[in-house]
Design a protein around this motif. Structure first.
Motif, PDB file in Angstrom:
ATOM      1  N   ASN A  11       0.830  -1.216   0.000  1.00  0.00           N
ATOM      2  CA  ASN A  11       0.000   0.000   0.000  1.00  0.00           C
ATOM      3  C   ASN A  11       0.862   1.263   0.000  1.00  0.00           C
ATOM      4  O   ASN A  11       0.473   2.271  -0.559  1.00  0.00           O
ATOM      5  N   GLN A  12       2.051   1.229   0.589  1.00  0.00           N
ATOM      6  CA  GLN A  12       2.935   2.399   0.539  1.00  0.00           C
ATOM      7  C   GLN A  12       3.492   2.590  -0.870  1.00  0.00           C
ATOM      8  O   GLN A  12       3.576   3.708  -1.366  1.00  0.00           O
ATOM      9  N   ASN A  15       0.771   4.031  -2.976  1.00  0.00           N
ATOM     10  CA  ASN A  15       0.622   5.475  -2.761  1.00  0.00           C
ATOM     11  C   ASN A  15       1.668   6.248  -3.559  1.00  0.00           C
ATOM     12  O   ASN A  15       1.371   7.296  -4.132  1.00  0.00           O
ATOM     13  N   ARG A  18       0.660   6.156  -7.191  1.00  0.00           N
ATOM     14  CA  ARG A  18      -0.448   7.094  -7.445  1.00  0.00           C
ATOM     15  C   ARG A  18       0.034   8.542  -7.454  1.00  0.00           C
ATOM     16  O   ARG A  18      -0.371   9.329  -8.306  1.00  0.00           O
ATOM     17  N   ARG A  70      -2.432  -3.461  -7.198  1.00  0.00           N
ATOM     18  CA  ARG A  70      -1.768  -3.451  -5.890  1.00  0.00           C
ATOM     19  C   ARG A  70      -1.179  -4.820  -5.578  1.00  0.00           C
ATOM     20  O   ARG A  70      -1.345  -5.354  -4.497  1.00  0.00           O
TER      21      ARG A  70
END
Length: 130
Positions: A11-12, A15, A18, A70
């Motif tokens: 998830n990092q 981010n 993104r 992801r």
């Protein structure tokens, strides 16, 4: 292994993908939406087709980063695209600003590209599976 040496969680990395993707989309769409403001900062462009081609490619790269799966494989692809895009843009900035071909304001872009390269090479750019 210390906390700072461990690869980041997906998830990092997502981010980061993104954020970099959004940056690339904005940078690509800007001259398409407002050529006048873009050229006010970065100088007049004589080959409009080339300006539009680069803008479209940059926006497309950003969209790929924004929509990366992801998964370790998806995020690794976003990372490779981010490193390649930032590396080439940095090279162009550092080659053509000193020659006077492009304005010194492109050094602002160079600084951002160095930041993206550092982020992808740093803790948040390394991907581990969950």
């Amino acid at each position: 292994m210390s906390t700072d040496d461990r690869p980041t969680r997906p998830n990092q990395a997502a981010n980061l993908a993104r954020a970099h993707g959004a940056f690339n989309v904005v940078g690509g769409v800007w001259p398409l939406v407002s050529r006048r403001s873009f050229e006010a900062i970065f100088g007049s462009k004589y080959d409009r087709w080339l300006q539009f081609t680069v803008a479209g490619l940059l926006a497309g790269n950003g969209l790929v980063q924004l929509t990366a799966a992801r998964t370790p494989e998806g995020l690794a692809s976003a990372r490779r695209l981010g490193l390649t895009t930032a590396g080439w843009l940095l090279a162009i900035d550092l080659i053509y600003v000193p020659k006077g071909t492009i304005r010194k304001t492109y050094l602002l872009d160079a600084a951002m590209e160095i930041g993206w390269l550092a982020a992808w090479q740093g803790r948040y750019g390394r991907i581990e599976s969950t």
